[in-house]
Scaffold this active site. Structure first.
Site, PDB file in Angstrom:
ATOM      1  N   CYS A  68       0.819  -1.213   0.000  1.00 61.03           N
ATOM      2  CA  CYS A  68       0.000   0.000   0.000  1.00 61.03           C
ATOM      3  C   CYS A  68       0.852   1.261   0.000  1.00 61.03           C
ATOM      4  O   CYS A  68       0.365   2.339  -0.360  1.00 61.03           O
ATOM      5  CB  CYS A  68      -0.945   0.001   1.200  1.00 61.03           C
ATOM      6  SG  CYS A  68      -0.118  -0.127   2.804  1.00 61.03           S
ATOM      7  N   ASN A  69       2.114   1.148   0.382  1.00 57.68           N
ATOM      8  CA  ASN A  69       2.946   2.339   0.479  1.00 57.68           C
ATOM      9  C   ASN A  69       4.130   2.372  -0.486  1.00 57.68           C
ATOM     10  O   ASN A  69       4.908   3.323  -0.464  1.00 57.68           O
ATOM     11  CB  ASN A  69       3.479   2.499   1.915  1.00 57.68           C
ATOM     12  CG  ASN A  69       2.451   3.140   2.810  1.00 57.68           C
ATOM     13  OD1 ASN A  69       1.742   4.039   2.404  1.00 57.68           O
ATOM     14  ND2 ASN A  69       2.348   2.649   4.037  1.00 57.68           N
ATOM     15  N   ALA A 102     -11.061  -8.893   3.942  1.00 63.69           N
ATOM     16  CA  ALA A 102     -10.698  -9.928   4.920  1.00 63.69           C
ATOM     17  C   ALA A 102      -9.255 -10.373   4.749  1.00 63.69           C
ATOM     18  O   ALA A 102      -8.896 -11.485   5.128  1.00 63.69           O
ATOM     19  CB  ALA A 102     -11.643 -11.125   4.796  1.00 63.69           C
TER      20      ALA A 102
END
Length: 432
Positions: free
Chosen positions: A51-52, A185
């Site tokens: 995500c980064n 999830a």
């Protein structure tokens, strides 16, 4: 001569809007790696996409133009200000710091080690690794494990999920009485559910495309589960929504959210988007009563994190530097013998050329004298090369690669041969 190149963009260099275009989702990694190694001169490639950050580790001859071009095409525009590059030992040092949590948005985060491990295994499955990347990633993962064993850098709120939950607590107050909706999830969703459970949250709903995963996660932390079809109803009930899926498109938009807010009798709603690409359309922040936190907003919340962990970070940096010396030594040994062999071959070719050029100028030279001239010429070249050869063999590990590169450049040596088989890292899947 082939080099190791790390090239990428992260939360430090690129805004979320750029990072989400660069992100490699499930099913995209293997084709992307195969396309990379199809470029002439590129022989190995591993992609780390979280995500980064999206980072590519490649081995090849001048691979940067091809790699940068592929990323720019993916981003849909110029990336000059967003990309960073590192080569050879500097590239290894960067990966070691990434795996150790030193380059994370939340310093010391533990999840990054597992993410890098999975990235390496995807590259193994795509058959795009080789001697250098196998050695690099195995050594980096071992370094990350050592950092977490010998320091306490990962103790406490050392994850994006924990920071997200703390940010929610700061905005809505006591969480125990709040209804929380978790969308997704996966690993991040599990970390979020654990953090909410720690704060006493008992009314938790987990939505996921795969119902079995949603059920399993909800049962672990005392919540309920359901499908995406239940999202509108759950959005009406929720006080806090945290979304972290692998969807390539937004799953919550401003129009449907406005309709939801109209049913909430003025109750505010906090949305936290941990997904890259984003799950929640940025336009949702303009809907009345809605507060939206995305990854860039959370980054602003944790700028002080490094100061809190400064002492442990210093200890971790020392471990990284210690481990880098070992990699530098390996990298140097990979090049010493082929470089010296190429240097000797160059000397021999110079002697052969000189003898051939002058072969017709010795009208009265006997065969025995010709042998003496050749022996004397080769001895002169050998004496000239003796000192450079001895110095190369005695170079410190930290200096070896740079000095060898300079030597090859000065003498115009061709690419060194590949490493011996016993120097190459073993290729096999990781376990445990």
């Amino acid at each position: 001569m082939s080099e190791l190149l790390a090239l990428g963009a992260s939360h430090k260099t690129a805004p979320l809007a750029v990072r989400e275009r660069l992100a490699l989702l499930d099913g995209q990694v293997e084709p992307f790696l195969s396309e990379l190694v199809a470029h002439p001169g590129i022989t190995e490639a591993v992609a780390v996409s979280t995500c980064n950050r999206t980072e590519l580790y490649v081995v090849g001859e001048d691979p940067e133009p091809a790699v940068a071009s592929m990323l720019a095409a993916r981003a849909g525009g110029e990336l000059a200000d967003a990309l960073y590059t590192a080569r050879n030992c500097d590239a290894a040092r960067h990966l070691y710091r990434v795996v150790s949590g030193l380059d994370s948005m939340v310093v010391g985060e533990a999840e990054i080690q597992g993410q890098v491990k999975r990235a390496y295994e995807r590259a193994l499955a795509a058959h795009t690794t080789g001697p250098m990347t196998n050695k690099l990633f195995r050594a980096a993962l071992a370094t990350g494990k050592r950092v977490r064993t010998e320091t306490t850098i990962s103790v406490g709120q050392a994850s994006v999920a924990s920071v997200a939950v703390e940010s929610a607590r700061a905005l809505v107050g006591d969480l125990a009485s709040r209804h929380v909706l978790i969308v997704g999830a996966g690993e991040n969703a599990e970390q979020v559910a654990r953090a909410f459970h720690f704060h006493g949250v008992t009314t938790m709903f987990v939505a996921n495309r795969r119902r079995d995963r949603a059920i399993a996660l909800a049962q672990r932390f005392g919540g309920a589960s359901g499908s995406f079809d239940a999202l509108p109803e759950e959005l009406v009930r929720a006080d806090v929504v945290v979304s972290s899926t692998a969807s390539p498109h937004a799953i919550i938009g401003p129009e449907e959210l406005a309709a939801v807010m109209a049913e909430r009798d003025g109750r505010p709603l906090l949305l936290v988007d941990l997904a890259v690409p984003r799950d929640i359309d940025p336009g949702c922040s303009a809907v009345s009563g809605v507060t939206l936190l995305d990854m860039d907003a959370l980054q602003a919340q944790v700028r002080g994190n490094l100061s809190v962990r400064r002492e442990e970070a210093r200890r971790a940096e020392a471990i990284v530097e210690d481990e880098i010396q070992s990699f530098a030594g390996w990298l140097g040994r990979l090049e010493v013998l082929p470089t010296l062999s190429a240097l000797r071959s160059l000397g021999d070719s110079i002697v052969d050329g000189l003898l051939a050029e002058n072969s017709g100028r010795w009208e009265s030279l006997s065969e025995r004298d010709a042998e003496r001239v050749e022996a004397m010429t080769r001895a002169a070249v050998n004496r000239l090369l003796h000192e450079p050869t001895a110095r190369v063999r005695s170079l410190d590990a930290a200096d070896r690669h740079a000095r060898l590169s300079l030597l090859r450049e000065l003498f115009g040596l061709e690419e060194a041969a590949a490493a011996d088989a016993d120097e190459a890292a073993e290729v096999r899947r990781l376990h445990g």
